[in-house]
Write a protein that holds these residues in place. Sequence first.
Motif, short mmCIF file in Angstrom:
data_model
loop_
_atom_site.label_atom_id
_atom_site.label_comp_id
_atom_site.label_asym_id
_atom_site.label_seq_id
_atom_site.Cartn_x
_atom_site.Cartn_y
_atom_site.Cartn_z
N CYS A 12 17.33 28.24 -28.35
CA CYS A 12 16.04 27.88 -27.75
C CYS A 12 15.94 26.41 -27.35
O CYS A 12 15.20 26.07 -26.43
CB CYS A 12 14.89 28.22 -28.70
SG CYS A 12 14.72 29.99 -29.05
N ASN A 13 16.67 25.54 -28.05
CA ASN A 13 16.55 24.11 -27.75
C ASN A 13 17.59 23.63 -26.75
O ASN A 13 17.76 22.43 -26.56
CB ASN A 13 16.65 23.29 -29.04
CG ASN A 13 18.06 23.31 -29.63
OD1 ASN A 13 18.74 24.32 -29.54
ND2 ASN A 13 18.47 22.21 -30.23
N LYS A 14 18.31 24.56 -26.12
CA LYS A 14 19.32 24.17 -25.14
C LYS A 14 19.11 24.91 -23.83
O LYS A 14 18.40 25.91 -23.76
CB LYS A 14 20.73 24.42 -25.69
CG LYS A 14 21.07 23.56 -26.91
CD LYS A 14 22.50 23.73 -27.36
CE LYS A 14 22.77 22.87 -28.59
NZ LYS A 14 22.70 21.43 -28.28
N THR B 84 20.04 19.46 -23.91
CA THR B 84 19.46 19.69 -25.24
C THR B 84 18.04 19.13 -25.31
O THR B 84 17.80 18.00 -24.87
CB THR B 84 20.32 19.03 -26.34
OG1 THR B 84 21.64 19.57 -26.30
CG2 THR B 84 19.72 19.28 -27.71
N CYS B 85 17.11 19.90 -25.86
CA CYS B 85 15.76 19.41 -26.14
C CYS B 85 15.77 18.81 -27.55
O CYS B 85 16.09 19.50 -28.52
CB CYS B 85 14.75 20.55 -26.08
SG CYS B 85 14.60 21.33 -24.46
N HIS B 86 15.42 17.53 -27.66
CA HIS B 86 15.41 16.86 -28.95
C HIS B 86 14.01 16.86 -29.56
O HIS B 86 13.03 17.27 -28.93
CB HIS B 86 15.90 15.42 -28.78
CG HIS B 86 17.33 15.34 -28.33
ND1 HIS B 86 18.35 16.02 -28.93
CD2 HIS B 86 17.90 14.64 -27.31
CE1 HIS B 86 19.48 15.76 -28.34
NE2 HIS B 86 19.24 14.92 -27.34
N VAL C 75 11.61 22.95 -27.57
CA VAL C 75 12.40 24.09 -27.08
C VAL C 75 12.29 24.12 -25.55
O VAL C 75 11.34 23.60 -24.96
CB VAL C 75 11.92 25.42 -27.68
CG1 VAL C 75 12.13 25.44 -29.18
CG2 VAL C 75 10.45 25.69 -27.34
N TRP C 76 13.28 24.75 -24.95
CA TRP C 76 13.32 24.82 -23.48
C TRP C 76 12.38 25.92 -22.99
O TRP C 76 12.40 27.05 -23.48
CB TRP C 76 14.75 25.11 -23.02
CG TRP C 76 14.88 25.24 -21.52
CD1 TRP C 76 15.16 26.37 -20.81
CD2 TRP C 76 14.74 24.21 -20.56
NE1 TRP C 76 15.21 26.10 -19.47
CE2 TRP C 76 14.94 24.77 -19.29
CE3 TRP C 76 14.44 22.84 -20.66
CZ2 TRP C 76 14.87 24.02 -18.11
CZ3 TRP C 76 14.38 22.10 -19.49
CH2 TRP C 76 14.59 22.68 -18.24
N CYS D 152 11.01 20.69 -21.65
CA CYS D 152 11.07 20.86 -23.11
C CYS D 152 9.66 20.78 -23.66
O CYS D 152 8.92 19.83 -23.35
CB CYS D 152 11.96 19.78 -23.73
SG CYS D 152 13.70 19.88 -23.25
N VAL E 128 7.32 24.05 -29.96
CA VAL E 128 7.57 25.47 -30.21
C VAL E 128 6.32 26.31 -29.95
O VAL E 128 6.39 27.41 -29.38
CB VAL E 128 8.06 25.67 -31.66
CG1 VAL E 128 8.21 27.16 -31.96
CG2 VAL E 128 9.38 24.96 -31.87
N THR F 243 9.93 31.80 -27.48
CA THR F 243 11.19 31.87 -28.25
C THR F 243 11.61 33.31 -28.53
O THR F 243 12.50 33.53 -29.36
CB THR F 243 11.03 31.09 -29.56
OG1 THR F 243 9.96 31.66 -30.33
CG2 THR F 243 10.74 29.62 -29.30
#
Length: 550
Positions: A507-509, A522-524, A528-529, A536, A539, A544
């Motif tokens: 989810c974070n990529k 990448t979402c830091h 999440v993407w 980004c 959550v 998700t």
Amino acid sequence: MLTVAVVLLGLSLRLSETVTVCYLGSWAVWRPDAGKYDVDQIDPFLCTHVIYSYAQISETTWEAIPLEPYYDLCENWGLCAYDRFTGLKKVNPELKTLLSVGGSARLMSQVSADPLKREIFISSAVSLAKNYSFDGLDTDWMYPGDENGIPEDKENYILLLTEFREVLTKEGLLLTAAVSLQKTIIDKAYDIPAMSAVTDLLLLRGYNFHGTWSTYTHHHAPLYGHPGDTGNNVYLNINYGLEYWVSGGADKSKLVLGLGTYGICWTLDSMDDTGYFASAPQAGDPGPYTSSLGILGYNEICEMQRDSEWTVVLDPDMNEPYAFYQGNKIWCGYEDALSMWVKGQYARSQGLAGTMVWSLETDDFSGSCTGRSYNLIRSMDEGFQNLPFSTPVPPTVAPETTPEAVVTPACSEGSYYLEDIQCDRYWHCVNGNAIPGKCSPGLVWDTAVESCSWPDNVDTSHCVMPGEDTTTTTTTTTTTTTELTTSSAPQPECDKEMNYFVIHPLCNKYWWCLSGEAVLGTCHGGLVWAPNSRVCLPVAQGSTEDCSMA
């Protein structure tokens, strides 16, 4: 749809033939807390050339003089920054150290117009370089021919540089110049063929194309123009500026693409309009370290995004991110690791000598935010060296530390260094005062050369290495590492004619398709993407269901 020139040319550029030029803004030593940056924190192997900014011009004698004598020099119990800066060559003998001279457009205009003042300025600047073991000089003039100068600045600048060149050549020293990529400035300021002929490197400022002098949002460092650009904005991008320099007669082998580790920020009129060209008549709030309206260092932006719910936007028509925060309606255009990598690739594809960055102290130099020290600069260099794009896993929990019982050593008169119980720290004794210092991540203090060095070169049996327990401090760091392999997340096949995003199993990529190349993003900061909005998000605002949070 704009096609991004991420062309992987097989240029015959060996590492030893390319340059990575890094500026230091010496005043960063006075910044508070995690923003403080001293000479000893420079990684001597990060850049091929480091430039100390800067020495100013005396209005009474016309000499080049230190900006802050107490910090720059050792005299009068000063902090010896010049000597410590050039002393980095004890650790990396291949490193080139330069001193930037000038700063004031008004004084540079007056000096360059007068033969006697030119002689005094040049002689004193070269003496500074020689006396403190610099390998050359960089001229800092923003900008010849502007409202602080005269129309003759363009011709007089060449006289100044030519006379600098003659003296520096005799001394075996380098000459570089930082120049604009904006067409209107180039036309007034630079004799392109002459500048190319007399300098060793021309450092192209690929930033500050847009700023808070305008009342609308735009990225300050676009690689290409925005589809909505009209009028003079059409010229305000890196690609146009580079082509203008080359078409004007510049030698590509001397051109270095400069990028910025900071963002330009506005305050939005309304959160209903958060894109490009949004109404924003005021500058953004200052950051805790740089303390300047309308400017945030990447280290500040990264920390703010980690600690607050910023929305990060990747416009598929552009190569750079922007982000906004509802709390204070701030909007910032900035560089991230991916945009720096893309621009490094671009500089390579154009056959340039290398890349430059302003500045060391506004990157995430400690790695505390991104998980890798100097992440932007390293990404830029990896792009230019044609290495794969990589995203380090940032720390998920900040280190929990107990307060250190700092024991300050006793110092006698004079200037010298003492070791600390921790291998990556030291004390600088100056006139009875003990000043603490800390090496860049990965380096330790070497008393033999009075500089930071690699652990393999230093006897560390008498001190405690970073991360180990001491009697005075206990540190616990929690870091989560996620390893992605091509088998678990195969790269998508990308259409060469379009730039677009492809979802990722995590989810974070996400994948960003750029001219046929699939680049992993990448979402830091726990974001999440969001494939529908292509940003980004927290959550709670993202979807998700079709991806894994693992």
